[in-house]
Design an enzyme around this catalytic site. Sequence first.
Site, mmCIF file in Angstrom:
data_model
loop_
_atom_site.group_PDB
_atom_site.id
_atom_site.type_symbol
_atom_site.label_atom_id
_atom_site.label_comp_id
_atom_site.label_asym_id
_atom_site.label_seq_id
_atom_site.Cartn_x
_atom_site.Cartn_y
_atom_site.Cartn_z
ATOM 1 N N ARG A 111 -2.687 5.906 -0.616
ATOM 2 C CA ARG A 111 -3.744 4.940 -0.318
ATOM 3 C C ARG A 111 -3.873 4.740 1.191
ATOM 4 O O ARG A 111 -4.977 4.655 1.718
ATOM 5 C CB ARG A 111 -3.415 3.612 -1.012
ATOM 6 C CG ARG A 111 -4.594 2.703 -1.165
ATOM 7 C CD ARG A 111 -5.484 3.108 -2.333
ATOM 8 N NE ARG A 111 -6.756 2.403 -2.258
ATOM 9 C CZ ARG A 111 -7.869 2.972 -1.804
ATOM 10 N NH1 ARG A 111 -7.850 4.225 -1.398
ATOM 11 N NH2 ARG A 111 -8.993 2.283 -1.750
ATOM 12 N N ILE A 121 0.847 -1.187 0.000
ATOM 13 C CA ILE A 121 0.000 0.000 0.000
ATOM 14 C C ILE A 121 0.881 1.234 0.000
ATOM 15 O O ILE A 121 1.799 1.355 0.821
ATOM 16 C CB ILE A 121 -0.904 0.019 1.260
ATOM 17 C CG1 ILE A 121 -1.710 -1.279 1.360
ATOM 18 C CG2 ILE A 121 -1.824 1.233 1.252
ATOM 19 C CD1 ILE A 121 -2.628 -1.541 0.202
ATOM 20 N N ASP A 122 0.630 2.162 -0.908
ATOM 21 C CA ASP A 122 1.460 3.382 -0.917
ATOM 22 C C ASP A 122 0.882 4.410 0.058
ATOM 23 O O ASP A 122 -0.203 4.218 0.617
ATOM 24 C CB ASP A 122 1.610 3.942 -2.334
ATOM 25 C CG ASP A 122 0.331 4.560 -2.891
ATOM 26 O OD1 ASP A 122 0.276 4.754 -4.116
ATOM 27 O OD2 ASP A 122 -0.604 4.862 -2.123
ATOM 28 N N SER A 123 1.593 5.505 0.253
ATOM 29 C CA SER A 123 1.237 6.449 1.307
ATOM 30 C C SER A 123 -0.090 7.134 1.023
ATOM 31 O O SER A 123 -0.876 7.386 1.949
ATOM 32 C CB SER A 123 2.341 7.488 1.482
ATOM 33 O OG SER A 123 2.652 8.093 0.244
#
Lengths: 351, 83
Positions: free
Chosen positions: B43, B39-41
Amino acid sequence: MGKIELRDFDGDLTALPSMAYDTLFEEYGQDTWLDLNRPEIARHLFADVPDPRFLIGAYDGTRLVAFIANVPRTYRFNGRTYRGVASTMMAVHKDYRGAVAYLISECLRRNAEFGADLALIILEKGKHSWRLFEQALKPKYRIEQLKPMWAIARGVDLDKIVESQHLKWYEAAGIRLLGAHRPIAAPAVSGTVRLYRDADLGEILALTRRYSDQNCLVRVFQPESLARRLYTEGVTSTLVYERGAAVEGFINFTVHELVSRQGRYRWAWIDFLYWEGLTTKEQQALLAGLWQASREQGCIGILEWDKNYYAKGALFRSRFVPYPHSIEVNAWILNPDLSLQGIDRIVEQIV
Amino acid sequence: MPPLEPLSFEDFQAMLADLLNVDVAQLTPEAYFITDLGIDSLRMIQVLLQLEQRGFKLSLESAWRIQTVGDAYRYYQGQGNDG
Protein backbone atom coordinates in the site's frame (compact mmCIF):
# COMPACT_ATOMS: atom_id res chain seq x y z
CA MET A 1 6.33 2.61 18.23
CA GLY A 2 7.31 5.48 16.00
CA LYS A 3 10.05 6.55 13.65
CA ILE A 4 11.77 3.79 11.71
CA GLU A 5 15.50 4.21 11.26
CA LEU A 6 17.47 2.49 8.56
CA ARG A 7 21.00 1.59 9.43
CA ASP A 8 23.62 -1.07 9.04
CA PHE A 9 22.55 -4.31 10.68
CA ASP A 10 24.05 -4.43 14.15
CA GLY A 11 25.06 -8.07 13.87
CA ASP A 12 22.70 -9.54 16.46
CA LEU A 13 21.75 -12.79 14.71
CA THR A 14 19.21 -13.68 17.42
CA ALA A 15 17.15 -10.65 16.43
CA LEU A 16 16.43 -12.10 12.97
CA PRO A 17 14.22 -15.03 14.02
CA SER A 18 12.56 -12.95 16.75
CA MET A 19 11.57 -10.42 14.16
CA ALA A 20 10.46 -12.73 11.38
CA TYR A 21 8.92 -15.91 12.74
CA ASP A 22 5.47 -14.64 13.75
CA THR A 23 5.03 -12.99 10.36
CA LEU A 24 6.08 -16.12 8.53
CA PHE A 25 3.81 -18.41 10.54
CA GLU A 26 0.95 -16.04 9.82
CA GLU A 27 1.67 -15.73 6.10
CA TYR A 28 2.24 -19.44 5.48
CA GLY A 29 -0.47 -20.89 7.71
CA GLN A 30 -0.15 -24.67 7.65
CA ASP A 31 2.46 -24.70 4.86
CA THR A 32 6.19 -24.96 5.40
CA TRP A 33 8.51 -22.04 4.85
CA LEU A 34 12.22 -21.80 4.32
CA ASP A 35 14.04 -20.56 7.42
CA LEU A 36 16.72 -18.16 6.24
CA ASN A 37 16.80 -16.43 9.59
CA ARG A 38 18.42 -19.20 11.58
CA PRO A 39 21.87 -18.11 12.74
CA GLU A 40 23.82 -20.81 10.85
CA ILE A 41 22.40 -19.76 7.48
CA ALA A 42 22.73 -16.06 8.26
CA ARG A 43 26.35 -16.50 9.35
CA HIS A 44 27.13 -18.47 6.19
CA LEU A 45 25.59 -15.88 3.87
CA PHE A 46 27.10 -12.93 5.73
CA ALA A 47 30.59 -14.38 5.39
CA ASP A 48 30.38 -13.23 1.74
CA VAL A 49 29.53 -9.69 2.80
CA PRO A 50 32.65 -7.51 3.02
CA ASP A 51 31.02 -4.37 4.36
CA PRO A 52 28.18 -3.86 6.88
CA ARG A 53 26.45 -1.50 4.44
CA PHE A 54 25.25 -4.54 2.52
CA LEU A 55 23.11 -5.66 5.47
CA ILE A 56 20.28 -3.22 6.12
CA GLY A 57 18.18 -3.16 9.23
CA ALA A 58 15.07 -1.12 9.93
CA TYR A 59 14.95 -0.29 13.63
CA ASP A 60 12.34 1.12 15.97
CA GLY A 61 14.72 2.33 18.64
CA THR A 62 16.97 -0.63 19.30
CA ARG A 63 14.44 -3.17 18.03
CA LEU A 64 15.03 -4.73 14.62
CA VAL A 65 11.71 -4.61 12.75
CA ALA A 66 12.73 -5.40 9.18
CA PHE A 67 15.82 -6.65 7.41
CA ILE A 68 17.32 -7.31 4.02
CA ALA A 69 20.70 -8.63 2.95
CA ASN A 70 22.32 -7.46 -0.27
CA VAL A 71 24.99 -10.08 -0.77
CA PRO A 72 27.52 -8.92 -3.40
CA ARG A 73 28.03 -11.38 -6.25
CA THR A 74 29.78 -11.32 -9.61
CA TYR A 75 28.11 -12.70 -12.72
CA ARG A 76 29.04 -13.49 -16.31
CA PHE A 77 26.56 -13.07 -19.10
CA ASN A 78 27.15 -13.18 -22.85
CA GLY A 79 30.86 -12.66 -22.53
CA ARG A 80 30.79 -9.80 -20.04
CA THR A 81 31.21 -9.59 -16.29
CA TYR A 82 28.72 -7.75 -14.12
CA ARG A 83 28.62 -6.59 -10.55
CA GLY A 84 25.50 -7.81 -8.81
CA VAL A 85 23.88 -8.32 -5.49
CA ALA A 86 21.59 -11.08 -4.32
CA SER A 87 18.84 -9.34 -2.35
CA THR A 88 17.75 -11.97 0.09
CA MET A 89 16.49 -12.66 3.60
CA MET A 90 13.91 -9.88 3.31
CA ALA A 91 11.80 -10.16 6.45
CA VAL A 92 9.64 -7.90 8.58
CA HIS A 93 7.94 -7.95 11.96
CA LYS A 94 4.19 -8.31 11.55
CA ASP A 95 3.50 -4.96 13.29
CA TYR A 96 5.79 -3.08 10.90
CA ARG A 97 4.91 -4.45 7.47
CA GLY A 98 5.21 -1.10 5.73
CA ALA A 99 8.90 -0.88 6.70
CA VAL A 100 9.70 -3.11 3.72
CA ALA A 101 8.99 -0.10 1.50
CA TYR A 102 11.74 1.80 3.34
CA LEU A 103 14.12 -1.14 3.06
CA ILE A 104 13.62 -1.29 -0.70
CA SER A 105 14.15 2.44 -0.90
CA GLU A 106 17.43 2.19 0.99
CA CYS A 107 18.51 -0.87 -1.04
CA LEU A 108 18.15 1.11 -4.24
CA ARG A 109 20.27 3.90 -2.86
CA ARG A 110 23.02 1.63 -1.53
CA ASN A 111 23.08 -0.57 -4.62
CA ALA A 112 23.57 2.52 -6.77
CA GLU A 113 26.45 3.61 -4.50
CA PHE A 114 27.99 0.15 -4.82
CA GLY A 115 27.70 0.34 -8.58
CA ALA A 116 25.58 -2.77 -8.90
CA ASP A 117 24.46 -3.65 -12.42
CA LEU A 118 21.67 -5.86 -11.16
CA ALA A 119 20.04 -7.16 -8.00
CA LEU A 120 18.69 -10.70 -8.06
CA ILE A 121 15.43 -11.20 -6.22
CA ILE A 122 13.66 -14.48 -5.71
CA LEU A 123 9.94 -14.39 -5.10
CA GLU A 124 7.25 -16.92 -4.30
CA LYS A 125 4.13 -16.35 -6.32
CA GLY A 126 1.17 -15.28 -4.25
CA LYS A 127 3.13 -14.17 -1.22
CA HIS A 128 3.15 -10.57 0.00
CA SER A 129 6.57 -9.72 -1.43
CA TRP A 130 5.55 -11.12 -4.80
CA ARG A 131 2.42 -8.93 -4.82
CA LEU A 132 4.56 -5.93 -3.84
CA PHE A 133 6.80 -6.45 -6.85
CA GLU A 134 4.09 -7.45 -9.32
CA GLN A 135 1.54 -4.79 -8.48
CA ALA A 136 3.60 -1.84 -7.30
CA LEU A 137 7.19 -2.07 -8.46
CA LYS A 138 7.31 -3.88 -11.81
CA PRO A 139 4.95 -1.46 -13.56
CA LYS A 140 7.29 1.39 -12.68
CA TYR A 141 10.83 0.02 -12.46
CA ARG A 142 13.07 -2.17 -14.62
CA ILE A 143 12.51 -5.47 -12.92
CA GLU A 144 12.87 -8.33 -15.34
CA GLN A 145 11.49 -11.76 -14.65
CA LEU A 146 14.37 -14.02 -15.61
CA LYS A 147 13.00 -17.47 -15.09
CA PRO A 148 10.27 -19.30 -13.26
CA MET A 149 11.66 -22.36 -11.52
CA TRP A 150 9.83 -25.48 -10.54
CA ALA A 151 11.16 -28.07 -8.19
CA ILE A 152 11.59 -31.80 -8.32
CA ALA A 153 12.26 -33.79 -5.20
CA ARG A 154 13.55 -37.13 -4.03
CA GLY A 155 12.41 -38.79 -0.84
CA VAL A 156 14.72 -39.83 1.93
CA ASP A 157 12.23 -40.15 4.81
CA LEU A 158 8.78 -40.46 3.26
CA ASP A 159 6.89 -40.53 6.57
CA LYS A 160 8.31 -37.14 7.50
CA ILE A 161 7.58 -35.78 4.05
CA VAL A 162 3.96 -36.94 4.34
CA GLU A 163 3.69 -35.28 7.75
CA SER A 164 5.33 -31.98 6.84
CA GLN A 165 3.77 -31.53 3.42
CA HIS A 166 0.31 -32.88 4.37
CA LEU A 167 0.44 -35.36 1.50
CA LYS A 168 -2.77 -37.19 0.65
CA TRP A 169 -2.70 -40.97 0.86
CA TYR A 170 -2.70 -41.33 -2.91
CA GLU A 171 0.24 -38.92 -3.23
CA ALA A 172 2.26 -40.98 -0.76
CA ALA A 173 1.16 -44.15 -2.56
CA GLY A 174 2.34 -42.69 -5.87
CA ILE A 175 5.75 -41.93 -4.42
CA ARG A 176 6.02 -45.47 -3.04
CA LEU A 177 4.92 -46.98 -6.33
CA LEU A 178 7.64 -45.07 -8.17
CA GLY A 179 10.22 -46.03 -5.58
CA ALA A 180 10.97 -42.35 -5.05
CA HIS A 181 11.51 -42.92 -1.35
CA ARG A 182 14.04 -45.73 -1.44
CA PRO A 183 17.83 -45.25 -1.47
CA ILE A 184 19.23 -44.35 -4.86
CA ALA A 185 21.09 -47.39 -6.12
CA ALA A 186 24.72 -46.69 -6.97
CA PRO A 187 25.61 -48.26 -10.34
CA ALA A 188 29.04 -49.80 -10.86
CA VAL A 189 31.36 -47.10 -12.20
CA SER A 190 35.09 -46.77 -12.66
CA GLY A 191 35.44 -43.64 -10.54
CA THR A 192 34.85 -42.78 -6.90
CA VAL A 193 32.19 -40.68 -5.22
CA ARG A 194 33.45 -39.04 -2.04
CA LEU A 195 33.08 -35.94 0.09
CA TYR A 196 34.84 -32.76 -0.93
CA ARG A 197 38.31 -32.06 0.44
CA ASP A 198 40.12 -28.72 0.57
CA ALA A 199 42.59 -29.98 -2.00
CA ASP A 200 39.75 -30.23 -4.56
CA LEU A 201 39.09 -26.49 -4.53
CA GLY A 202 41.24 -25.59 -7.54
CA GLU A 203 39.76 -28.32 -9.74
CA ILE A 204 36.19 -27.40 -8.80
CA LEU A 205 36.89 -23.72 -9.40
CA ALA A 206 38.09 -24.68 -12.88
CA LEU A 207 34.88 -26.66 -13.48
CA THR A 208 32.72 -23.68 -12.50
CA ARG A 209 34.53 -21.62 -15.10
CA ARG A 210 33.44 -24.02 -17.81
CA TYR A 211 29.78 -23.02 -17.55
CA SER A 212 28.76 -21.37 -20.78
CA ASP A 213 27.46 -17.83 -20.28
CA GLN A 214 25.66 -17.66 -23.64
CA ASN A 215 22.15 -16.64 -22.70
CA CYS A 216 22.95 -17.85 -19.21
CA LEU A 217 23.60 -15.87 -16.05
CA VAL A 218 26.62 -17.50 -14.40
CA ARG A 219 27.86 -16.90 -10.90
CA VAL A 220 31.57 -16.17 -10.81
CA PHE A 221 33.43 -17.52 -7.81
CA GLN A 222 36.64 -16.49 -6.16
CA PRO A 223 38.49 -19.25 -4.30
CA GLU A 224 37.57 -18.04 -0.83
CA SER A 225 33.84 -17.71 -1.50
CA LEU A 226 33.78 -21.01 -3.36
CA ALA A 227 35.47 -22.77 -0.47
CA ARG A 228 32.71 -21.55 1.85
CA ARG A 229 30.06 -22.63 -0.63
CA LEU A 230 31.54 -26.08 -0.99
CA TYR A 231 31.80 -26.74 2.68
CA THR A 232 30.49 -24.91 5.72
CA GLU A 233 29.92 -27.18 8.68
CA GLY A 234 26.25 -27.90 9.23
CA VAL A 235 25.20 -25.80 6.23
CA THR A 236 26.79 -26.75 2.92
CA SER A 237 28.39 -29.93 1.64
CA THR A 238 29.71 -31.23 -1.65
CA LEU A 239 30.14 -34.63 -3.22
CA VAL A 240 32.77 -35.04 -5.92
CA TYR A 241 33.19 -37.63 -8.63
CA GLU A 242 36.82 -38.54 -9.03
CA ARG A 243 38.08 -40.44 -12.05
CA GLY A 244 41.74 -41.22 -12.47
CA ALA A 245 42.77 -38.84 -9.65
CA ALA A 246 40.94 -35.92 -11.29
CA VAL A 247 37.72 -34.32 -10.08
CA GLU A 248 35.40 -34.62 -13.07
CA GLY A 249 32.12 -33.62 -11.48
CA PHE A 250 30.51 -32.40 -8.28
CA ILE A 251 27.18 -31.76 -6.57
CA ASN A 252 26.98 -29.03 -3.96
CA PHE A 253 24.02 -28.71 -1.63
CA THR A 254 22.74 -26.70 1.31
CA VAL A 255 20.98 -28.27 4.26
CA HIS A 256 17.95 -26.05 4.73
CA GLU A 257 15.25 -26.20 7.35
CA LEU A 258 11.65 -25.92 6.30
CA VAL A 259 9.46 -24.85 9.18
CA SER A 260 5.80 -25.31 9.89
CA ARG A 261 3.67 -25.45 12.98
CA GLN A 262 4.37 -29.18 13.01
CA GLY A 263 8.09 -28.71 13.39
CA ARG A 264 11.36 -28.29 11.53
CA TYR A 265 12.33 -30.49 8.60
CA ARG A 266 15.71 -30.68 6.96
CA TRP A 267 15.98 -30.78 3.20
CA ALA A 268 19.06 -30.94 0.98
CA TRP A 269 18.78 -28.30 -1.75
CA ILE A 270 21.04 -28.85 -4.77
CA ASP A 271 22.79 -25.56 -5.41
CA PHE A 272 25.68 -26.02 -7.84
CA LEU A 273 26.38 -29.00 -10.02
CA TYR A 274 28.79 -29.92 -12.77
CA TRP A 275 28.60 -33.29 -14.50
CA GLU A 276 28.93 -32.57 -18.18
CA GLY A 277 31.82 -34.96 -18.64
CA LEU A 278 30.21 -37.81 -16.70
CA THR A 279 28.22 -40.67 -18.14
CA THR A 280 24.63 -41.10 -16.99
CA LYS A 281 25.73 -43.94 -14.71
CA GLU A 282 28.44 -41.77 -13.19
CA GLN A 283 25.87 -39.02 -12.65
CA GLN A 284 23.59 -41.55 -10.93
CA ALA A 285 26.51 -42.65 -8.76
CA LEU A 286 26.95 -39.05 -7.70
CA LEU A 287 23.24 -38.82 -6.89
CA ALA A 288 23.45 -42.03 -4.86
CA GLY A 289 26.22 -40.40 -2.85
CA LEU A 290 24.06 -37.31 -2.42
CA TRP A 291 21.19 -39.43 -1.13
CA GLN A 292 23.41 -41.07 1.48
CA ALA A 293 24.98 -37.78 2.52
CA SER A 294 21.54 -36.20 2.84
CA ARG A 295 20.30 -39.00 5.05
CA GLU A 296 23.40 -38.80 7.22
CA GLN A 297 22.71 -35.12 7.77
CA GLY A 298 19.14 -35.77 8.86
CA CYS A 299 17.45 -34.60 5.65
CA ILE A 300 14.00 -35.95 4.81
CA GLY A 301 14.36 -35.21 1.11
CA ILE A 302 16.39 -33.64 -1.68
CA LEU A 303 15.15 -30.72 -3.74
CA GLU A 304 16.32 -29.54 -7.14
CA TRP A 305 15.29 -26.26 -8.79
CA ASP A 306 15.32 -26.41 -12.56
CA LYS A 307 18.03 -23.93 -13.32
CA ASN A 308 18.31 -25.60 -16.71
CA TYR A 309 22.08 -25.49 -17.07
CA TYR A 310 22.70 -29.24 -16.79
CA ALA A 311 21.15 -32.40 -18.20
CA LYS A 312 18.50 -33.84 -15.89
CA GLY A 313 18.07 -37.35 -17.25
CA ALA A 314 19.97 -38.88 -14.33
CA LEU A 315 17.69 -37.10 -11.86
CA PHE A 316 14.57 -38.57 -13.41
CA ARG A 317 16.18 -42.01 -13.69
CA SER A 318 16.91 -41.70 -9.97
CA ARG A 319 13.19 -41.14 -9.33
CA PHE A 320 13.07 -37.41 -8.70
CA VAL A 321 9.41 -36.42 -8.92
CA PRO A 322 7.58 -33.11 -9.31
CA TYR A 323 7.32 -31.14 -6.09
CA PRO A 324 4.40 -28.67 -5.98
CA HIS A 325 6.39 -25.52 -5.43
CA SER A 326 7.66 -22.80 -7.70
CA ILE A 327 9.56 -19.55 -7.47
CA GLU A 328 10.39 -16.71 -9.80
CA VAL A 329 13.88 -15.37 -10.27
CA ASN A 330 13.77 -11.66 -11.00
CA ALA A 331 16.45 -9.07 -11.56
CA TRP A 332 16.19 -5.40 -10.73
CA ILE A 333 18.26 -3.97 -13.58
CA LEU A 334 20.32 -0.96 -12.54
CA ASN A 335 22.65 -0.79 -15.56
CA PRO A 336 20.74 0.77 -18.49
CA ASP A 337 22.93 -1.12 -20.98
CA LEU A 338 22.04 -4.54 -19.57
CA SER A 339 19.05 -6.69 -20.34
CA LEU A 340 18.56 -10.25 -19.21
CA GLN A 341 15.29 -10.78 -21.03
CA GLY A 342 15.04 -14.16 -22.67
CA ILE A 343 17.70 -15.99 -20.67
CA ASP A 344 16.77 -19.56 -19.97
CA ARG A 345 19.54 -20.76 -17.66
CA ILE A 346 20.84 -19.52 -14.35
CA VAL A 347 23.90 -20.83 -12.56
CA GLU A 348 23.20 -19.58 -9.08
CA GLN A 349 22.00 -20.79 -5.70
CA ILE A 350 18.43 -20.08 -4.78
CA VAL A 351 19.27 -18.17 -1.63
CA MET B 1 2.01 23.19 -18.41
CA PRO B 2 0.95 25.48 -15.57
CA PRO B 3 2.00 24.41 -12.07
CA LEU B 4 -0.62 22.57 -10.02
CA GLU B 5 -2.45 24.68 -7.44
CA PRO B 6 -0.71 24.01 -4.11
CA LEU B 7 -2.88 22.01 -1.75
CA SER B 8 -3.71 23.11 1.76
CA PHE B 9 -2.93 20.60 4.47
CA GLU B 10 -6.64 19.80 4.76
CA ASP B 11 -6.89 19.10 1.03
CA PHE B 12 -3.68 17.04 1.22
CA GLN B 13 -5.20 15.06 4.11
CA ALA B 14 -8.35 14.45 2.07
CA MET B 15 -6.29 13.20 -0.88
CA LEU B 16 -4.32 10.86 1.37
CA ALA B 17 -7.49 9.63 3.08
CA ASP B 18 -8.85 8.72 -0.33
CA LEU B 19 -5.65 6.97 -1.40
CA LEU B 20 -5.20 5.11 1.87
CA ASN B 21 -8.87 4.43 2.45
CA VAL B 22 -8.69 5.69 6.03
CA ASP B 23 -10.65 8.21 8.05
CA VAL B 24 -9.21 11.69 7.50
CA ALA B 25 -9.29 12.24 11.29
CA GLN B 26 -6.50 9.63 11.61
CA LEU B 27 -4.20 11.63 9.34
CA THR B 28 -2.76 14.01 11.89
CA PRO B 29 0.65 15.51 11.06
CA GLU B 30 2.23 13.28 13.72
CA ALA B 31 0.67 10.04 12.50
CA TYR B 32 3.24 7.49 11.36
CA PHE B 33 2.18 5.65 8.21
CA ILE B 34 3.56 2.32 9.33
CA THR B 35 3.11 2.16 13.07
CA ASP B 36 0.02 4.36 13.63
CA LEU B 37 -1.89 3.80 10.40
CA GLY B 38 -0.70 0.22 9.84
CA ILE B 39 0.02 0.77 6.16
CA ASP B 40 1.77 -2.24 4.66
CA SER B 41 4.60 -2.00 2.14
CA LEU B 42 2.44 -2.75 -0.90
CA ARG B 43 0.00 0.00 0.00
CA MET B 44 2.88 2.35 0.89
CA ILE B 45 4.52 2.07 -2.49
CA GLN B 46 1.22 2.20 -4.34
CA VAL B 47 0.40 5.43 -2.52
CA LEU B 48 3.79 6.95 -3.39
CA LEU B 49 3.27 6.06 -7.03
CA GLN B 50 -0.27 7.44 -7.03
CA LEU B 51 0.97 10.65 -5.43
CA GLU B 52 3.53 10.88 -8.20
CA GLN B 53 0.73 10.66 -10.76
CA ARG B 54 -0.92 13.59 -9.02
CA GLY B 55 2.17 15.74 -9.43
CA PHE B 56 3.95 14.77 -6.21
CA LYS B 57 7.55 14.09 -7.21
CA LEU B 58 9.15 11.50 -4.98
CA SER B 59 11.78 9.01 -5.99
CA LEU B 60 11.55 5.59 -4.39
CA GLU B 61 15.13 6.09 -3.16
CA SER B 62 13.87 8.94 -0.93
CA ALA B 63 10.75 7.16 0.30
CA TRP B 64 12.32 6.40 3.67
CA ARG B 65 12.12 10.10 4.51
CA ILE B 66 8.31 10.01 4.41
CA GLN B 67 7.46 8.48 7.76
CA THR B 68 4.58 10.68 8.97
CA VAL B 69 1.73 12.53 7.35
CA GLY B 70 3.53 15.74 8.29
CA ASP B 71 6.73 14.52 6.56
CA ALA B 72 4.71 13.85 3.41
CA TYR B 73 3.13 17.30 3.44
CA ARG B 74 6.43 19.10 4.16
CA TYR B 75 8.07 17.21 1.32
CA TYR B 76 5.18 18.17 -0.95
CA GLN B 77 5.45 21.84 0.08
CA GLY B 78 9.20 21.80 -0.49
CA GLN B 79 8.67 20.67 -4.07
CA GLY B 80 6.21 23.50 -4.66
CA ASN B 81 8.79 26.03 -3.42
CA ASP B 82 11.36 24.62 -5.81
CA GLY B 83 8.92 25.46 -8.63
